[in-house]
Design a protein around this motif. Structure first.
Motif, mmCIF file in Angstrom:
data_model
loop_
_atom_site.group_PDB
_atom_site.id
_atom_site.type_symbol
_atom_site.label_atom_id
_atom_site.label_comp_id
_atom_site.label_asym_id
_atom_site.label_seq_id
_atom_site.Cartn_x
_atom_site.Cartn_y
_atom_site.Cartn_z
ATOM 1 N N VAL A 81 7.569 -12.436 -27.622
ATOM 2 C CA VAL A 81 8.751 -13.220 -27.211
ATOM 3 C C VAL A 81 9.094 -14.228 -28.315
ATOM 4 N N GLY A 82 8.068 -14.938 -28.791
ATOM 5 C CA GLY A 82 8.272 -15.922 -29.846
ATOM 6 C C GLY A 82 8.766 -15.293 -31.147
ATOM 7 N N LYS A 83 8.344 -14.042 -31.376
ATOM 8 C CA LYS A 83 8.756 -13.369 -32.621
ATOM 9 C C LYS A 83 10.120 -12.716 -32.484
ATOM 10 N N GLY A 84 10.804 -13.039 -31.410
ATOM 11 C CA GLY A 84 12.197 -12.605 -31.292
ATOM 12 C C GLY A 84 12.388 -11.165 -30.869
ATOM 13 N N ALA A 85 11.432 -10.605 -30.102
ATOM 14 C CA ALA A 85 11.634 -9.236 -29.609
ATOM 15 C C ALA A 85 12.944 -9.197 -28.826
ATOM 16 N N PRO A 86 13.757 -8.186 -29.076
ATOM 17 C CA PRO A 86 15.070 -8.136 -28.422
ATOM 18 C C PRO A 86 14.956 -7.690 -26.959
ATOM 19 N N LEU A 87 14.590 -8.610 -26.096
ATOM 20 C CA LEU A 87 14.444 -8.287 -24.675
ATOM 21 C C LEU A 87 15.746 -8.652 -23.975
ATOM 22 N N GLU A 88 16.262 -7.755 -23.157
ATOM 23 C CA GLU A 88 17.497 -8.081 -22.433
ATOM 24 C C GLU A 88 17.193 -8.998 -21.257
ATOM 25 N N GLY A 89 16.084 -8.728 -20.585
ATOM 26 C CA GLY A 89 15.708 -9.578 -19.462
ATOM 27 C C GLY A 89 14.501 -9.025 -18.745
ATOM 28 N N GLU A 90 13.756 -9.928 -18.099
ATOM 29 C CA GLU A 90 12.603 -9.495 -17.320
ATOM 30 C C GLU A 90 13.108 -8.962 -15.985
ATOM 31 N N VAL A 91 12.483 -7.910 -15.497
ATOM 32 C CA VAL A 91 12.936 -7.321 -14.236
ATOM 33 C C VAL A 91 12.485 -8.209 -13.083
ATOM 34 N N LYS A 92 13.453 -8.806 -12.387
ATOM 35 C CA LYS A 92 13.119 -9.662 -11.250
ATOM 36 C C LYS A 92 13.752 -9.146 -9.977
ATOM 37 N N LYS A 93 14.752 -8.296 -10.142
ATOM 38 C CA LYS A 93 15.429 -7.774 -8.969
ATOM 39 C C LYS A 93 15.639 -6.282 -9.185
ATOM 40 N N GLU A 94 15.291 -5.487 -8.183
ATOM 41 C CA GLU A 94 15.526 -4.063 -8.348
ATOM 42 C C GLU A 94 15.770 -3.393 -7.014
ATOM 43 N N SER A 95 16.497 -2.293 -7.067
ATOM 44 C CA SER A 95 16.785 -1.572 -5.841
ATOM 45 C C SER A 95 16.927 -0.086 -6.130
ATOM 46 N N VAL A 96 16.732 0.694 -5.088
ATOM 47 C CA VAL A 96 16.819 2.148 -5.190
ATOM 48 C C VAL A 96 17.758 2.634 -4.103
ATOM 49 N N TYR A 97 18.703 3.487 -4.456
ATOM 50 C CA TYR A 97 19.672 3.997 -3.496
ATOM 51 C C TYR A 97 19.642 5.517 -3.458
ATOM 52 N N LEU A 98 19.909 6.042 -2.271
ATOM 53 C CA LEU A 98 20.202 7.459 -2.150
ATOM 54 C C LEU A 98 21.713 7.532 -1.976
ATOM 55 N N LEU A 99 22.395 8.186 -2.901
ATOM 56 C CA LEU A 99 23.857 8.189 -2.863
ATOM 57 C C LEU A 99 24.398 9.453 -2.204
ATOM 58 N N THR A 100 25.457 9.255 -1.383
ATOM 59 C CA THR A 100 26.285 10.374 -0.958
ATOM 60 C C THR A 100 27.607 10.176 -1.677
ATOM 61 N N LYS A 101 28.579 11.088 -1.453
ATOM 62 C CA LYS A 101 29.775 11.021 -2.296
ATOM 63 C C LYS A 101 30.409 9.626 -2.323
ATOM 64 N N SER A 102 30.527 8.986 -1.157
ATOM 65 C CA SER A 102 31.135 7.654 -1.204
ATOM 66 C C SER A 102 30.239 6.606 -0.550
ATOM 67 N N GLY A 103 29.105 7.059 -0.018
ATOM 68 C CA GLY A 103 28.229 6.099 0.645
ATOM 69 C C GLY A 103 26.926 5.922 -0.096
ATOM 70 N N LYS A 104 26.123 4.986 0.420
ATOM 71 C CA LYS A 104 24.828 4.784 -0.206
ATOM 72 C C LYS A 104 23.841 4.307 0.846
ATOM 73 N N ILE A 105 22.615 4.731 0.703
ATOM 74 C CA ILE A 105 21.561 4.259 1.599
ATOM 75 C C ILE A 105 20.565 3.545 0.722
ATOM 76 N N LYS A 106 20.358 2.273 1.025
ATOM 77 C CA LYS A 106 19.432 1.517 0.192
ATOM 78 C C LYS A 106 18.017 1.722 0.700
ATOM 79 N N SER A 107 17.132 2.016 -0.185
ATOM 80 C CA SER A 107 15.736 2.150 0.205
ATOM 81 C C SER A 107 15.219 0.763 0.587
ATOM 82 N N PRO A 108 14.610 0.632 1.789
ATOM 83 C CA PRO A 108 14.172 -0.692 2.244
ATOM 84 C C PRO A 108 13.111 -1.298 1.315
#
Lengths: 563, 258
Positions: A81-108
């Motif tokens: 981090v100190g040496k300037g590694a190009p990190l976009e961001g630490e993962v703090k929020k994530e979600s998984v969806y099952l998509l249908t054509k216009s809908g989505k079901i979020k995995s709990p």
């Protein structure tokens, strides 16, 4: 304008300047430096370490999602981090969806393999660039715009590679600026060519490194980076999806990762064991953007960069023997990729580091024999990353049996640490999975609707030509095509009849174009090699294995900067 | 014959071009390359050197990372390099650049100064002329052929109709066009060797530059506005059903072109 071929003697040669090779070269120089500082008169001394990279610059061909498990990087560059590694961001929020054509079901819950807590969203091109700077500062000689085109063997031992010639015209004639590629002779040659490496293929065949292994398997990822009007996703936010637009018999999924500066990385993986001859991974990705969840996110934004690349997903049983007399294979080129976690950067860095460790020990003992180099594979098998790959050893092969049965198997595999299918699932190579048009559609001329074609609006969805422009792909036009069609008769005959020339569809860069002369009805296959983004899909998926990908003149290909 | 070849680092043709709206300066924080036209100048210099002996020095003005452009010239075969780099130079216009290059050239030995015809970013094409003027020596621009006979230069200057042949004594400033030669590729040996060749970086102080003539403030050119050109609209497609010629004639007439 040299007429004779230069021979360059080097100590350690890396073929391919991706994250695996760069990490390895950096680690090796670190080990030598630390040793020499306290070694008294038993110094290893300055070595000539060379990295060949076919792209215009380090990172120009670096592309991934990407979410990185930082564990190996932390060991390689503790203060990354100190040496300037190009990190976009630490993962703090994530979600998984099952998509249908216009809908989505979020995995709990986020399924544990996709749990990315503590990981980072990164851009592969930027990470490569950064790592290249560290390696160069350590004295590593980086040669962008030079591709390895031939493995040099001597008495069944690899002694180096030949770099590609430059200044050869479309007919294969030498131009006035012809420059023959140098022969690089090395004490150890490390192949880090990435997914479907061209020379790696040759090595595997030569030394039968895949004997007793599963066939390799690939997914192709098609990706765009967008700039949005405001920071709609936190840098490091991760969204994964399954389902729409891919049909349930095709494995794959979408990803959306938040980057810095209002940027977002968005893409879709499509497993190349698909059977639909009319499937077009680029088109399916465009459809993914039409899903309300994605189109809402991208509203008012603009496309910044485009790219595509295969990922080796064959898993544990597809990994070839990792060393051979004179060298080793590291990273994606050795199929070191965890397809269930959709991750390979950690494995690439780990394999590079362990290859470096093995070389370092060999240098100390002045023993670089094949027995010594084989120590790398042993060290790999003891690594945390490899153990985690073993646990998911049958994931991809289960998934090819369809989304839902595959998911069930995957859950079972996870719960039982792989024991639900402790033996190896069989599989056949990707190119053998394709159905004929008639088998799939009941007709040899399916309609655009049947096939699932869409019109591109050039706001949210783009045709391949537009996307290729955003990849920065260019090649010197005056050179022979680097996409070798082995037998054109197959293209016009059997392939056209049975499959409708699927190369036109599976290539995400519009390299293959079938033109029809209106007067005579005669078909001509045009190979727009300058569009090629070096993803290697054609080399993998052509049903007749009729397309062979070889490196073009060095410097050609995409010019990624944030992929 | 000693040759100075002036080179510039430009942003890559494929890179996204962005202007800073406050200064209208180009964002150079993208992939950068040696100006493609300058490759022809370097190649021509090397060919003259190979035929007649002497030294080739590559001279450049630019930010620190422009050392890459000079290194490329060295990797192709130039003997030494000079980069004039100073924060105070940022924003210089063509006149300012010519002043700086002329001052840098005054401290070097040359019989001939070569330029690429123009840069692919600024596109002014007037730096070679301004440098010649400052050094008080002749200029021959847009050359498609250069021959050296003793201290005489025999050149072909490209025009719209063909070319005009000129003779000129050295020293002189020449600018060469695309196609005069096929620039060589740096070989791996050349690249390795270039790392050890002398490359001197000079700042404004080292050249005793007059601060009022350099940088954005010293520029005589003022950019008032800039915009991205609108994308070209699709053309009209004429299907030839026998009346194609008629339709084209009508179109040209309607545009008052015939």
């Amino acid at each position: 304008m040299t007429e004779s071929r230069d021979v360059m003697e080097v100590d350690v040669l890396y073929v391919g300047g991706g994250i695996a090779s760069l990490s390895s070269a950096l680690h090796l120089t670190n080990l030598i430096k630390a040793h020499d500082e306290k070694a008294g008169d038993k110094k290893i001394g300055e070595l000539v370490i060379v990295v060949l990279e076919k792209g215009f610059a380090p990172g120009a061909h670096g592309i991934s999602g990407a979410v990185m498990d930082p564990a190996p990087l932390k060991e390689l560059v503790p203060d990354f981090v100190g040496k300037g590694a190009p990190l976009e961001g630490e993962v703090k929020k994530e979600s998984v969806y099952l998509l249908t054509k216009s809908g989505k079901i979020k995995s709990p819950i986020t399924p544990p393999p996709l749990n990315n807590h503590g990981n980072y969203v990164v851009s592969m091109s930027k990470l490569n660039q950064w790592m290249a700077e560290l390696a160069e500062a350590n004295g590593v000689n980086l040669f962008p715009e030079f591709a390895g085109v031939e493995v040099l063997y001597d008495d069944n031992k690899v002694i180096g590679v030949r770099a590609g010639d430059k200044g050869v015209d479309a007919d294969g004639n030498k131009k006035s600026n012809y420059e023959p590629g140098a022969d690089l002779h090395a004490r150890v040659t490390v192949f880090g060519e990435g997914s479907r490496g061209n020379l790696t293929k040759d090595l595997i065949e030569h030394f039968k490194l895949d004997e007793g292994r599963n066939p390799v398997a690939f997914e192709v990822g098609v990706k765009e980076v967008w700039e949005l009007p405001e920071q709609r996703l936190q840098p490091g936010e991760v969204i994964h999806s399954m389902g729409y637009p891919l049909k349930s018999d095709t494995f794959g999924g979408g990803f959306i990762y938040g980057m810095k500066d209002k940027m977002v990385s968005i893409g879709q993986m499509t497993s190349l064991d698909y059977s639909d001859p009319c499937l077009d991974p680029h088109r399916e990705f465009q459809k993914f953007k039409l899903h309300p969840m994605v189109s809402e996110l991208l509203k008012g934004g603009k496309l910044i960069q485009y790219g595509a690349k295969t990922a080796p997903v064959g898993g544990y049983f597809s990994i070839p023997k990792l060393s051979f007399p004179g060298g080793m294979i590291i990273g994606d080129g050795a199929n070191l990729f965890n397809s269930q976690k959709i991750k390979g950067i950690d494995l690439a860095i780990r394999s590079g580091m362990l290859a470096a460790q093995t070389i370092f020990e060999g240098l100390l003992e002045d023993d670089l024999s094949d027995v010594k180099l084989a120590g790398y594979a042993k060290a790999m098998s003891r690594s945390k990353e490899m153990k985690s790959l073993y646990k998911v050893r049958n994931f991809h092969q289960a998934m090819t049996r369809g989304l839902y049965p595959g998911l069930l198997t995957a859950v079972g595999q996870y719960l039982l640490g792989g024991r639900v299918l402790s033996n190896r699932l069989s599989s056949k190579p990707d190119h053998e999975h394709m159905e004929t048009l008639v088998e799939r559609y009941g007709t040899s001329t399916p309609s655009a609707d049947d096939v699932g074609d869409i019109k591109f609006d050039k706001q949210l969805t783009f045709d391949k030509e537009t996307d290729v422009y955003y990849s920065g792909a260019t090649h010197e036009e005056a050179q022979p095509s680097h996409l070798k069609i082995l037998n054109l008769d197959i293209c016009y005959g059997e392939c056209a009849e049975k499959y409708g020339n699927p190369c036109v569809r599976f290539c995400p860069a519009s390299v293959y174009e079938m033109t029809v002369d209106e007067a005579t009805g005669k078909k001509t296959l045009k190979v727009n090699f300058s569009n090629c983004v070096h993803c290697k899909t054609c080399d993998v998926k052509d049903p007749f294995e009729n397309i062979q990908w070889v490196p073009p003149e060095g410097g050609g290909g995409p010019k990624y900067t944030m992929m | 014959m000693n040759i100075a070849v002036c080179v510039k680092q430009v942003i890559d043709t494929e890179a996204e071009k962005k202007l800073d709206p406050s200064s209208w300066r180009l964002d150079r924080n993208v992939n950068c390359i040696l100006n493609p036209y300058d490759e022809y100048a370097v190649e021509e210099a090397l060919r003259i050197k190979e035929a007649h002996g002497g030294q080739v020095v590559a001279v450049c003005m630019g930010p620190e990372k422009a050392t890459d452009a000079v290194r490329k010239a060295l990797a192709m075969g130039a003997d030494t390099g000079v980069l004039v780099s100073d924060e105070a130079l940022a924003g210089s216009d063509a006149q300012g650049t010519a002043y700086v290059l002329a001052e840098a050239l005054k401290g070097l030995e040359w019989d001939l100064i070569l330029f690429g015809v123009r840069s692919t970013d600024g596109e002014t094409g007037c730096v070679p002329a301004a440098v010649a003027e400052r050094l008080g020596i002749p200029l021959l621009s847009t050359l498609a052929k250069v021959e050296v006979e003793g201290s005489t230069l025999k050149v072909h200057r490209e025009t719209e109709q063909g070319y005009v042949a000129y003779e000129c004594p050295t020293p002189a400033v020449l600018s060469v066009i695309k196609g005069i030669n096929e620039p060589r590729y740096p070989s791996m040996m050349g690249i390795m060797g270039a790392k050890k060749k002398p490359l001197e970086v000079k700042d404004a102080g080292a050249l005793s530059l007059d601060k009022s003539r350099i940088g954005l403030d010293g520029a005589k050119t003022r950019v008032l506005s800039a915009r991205i050109p609108e994308p070209r609209k699709a053309g009209v497609k004429v299907e030839d059903d026998g009346s194609g010629a008629q339709k084209i004639a009508e179109f040209l007439a309607s545009e008052k072109l015939v």
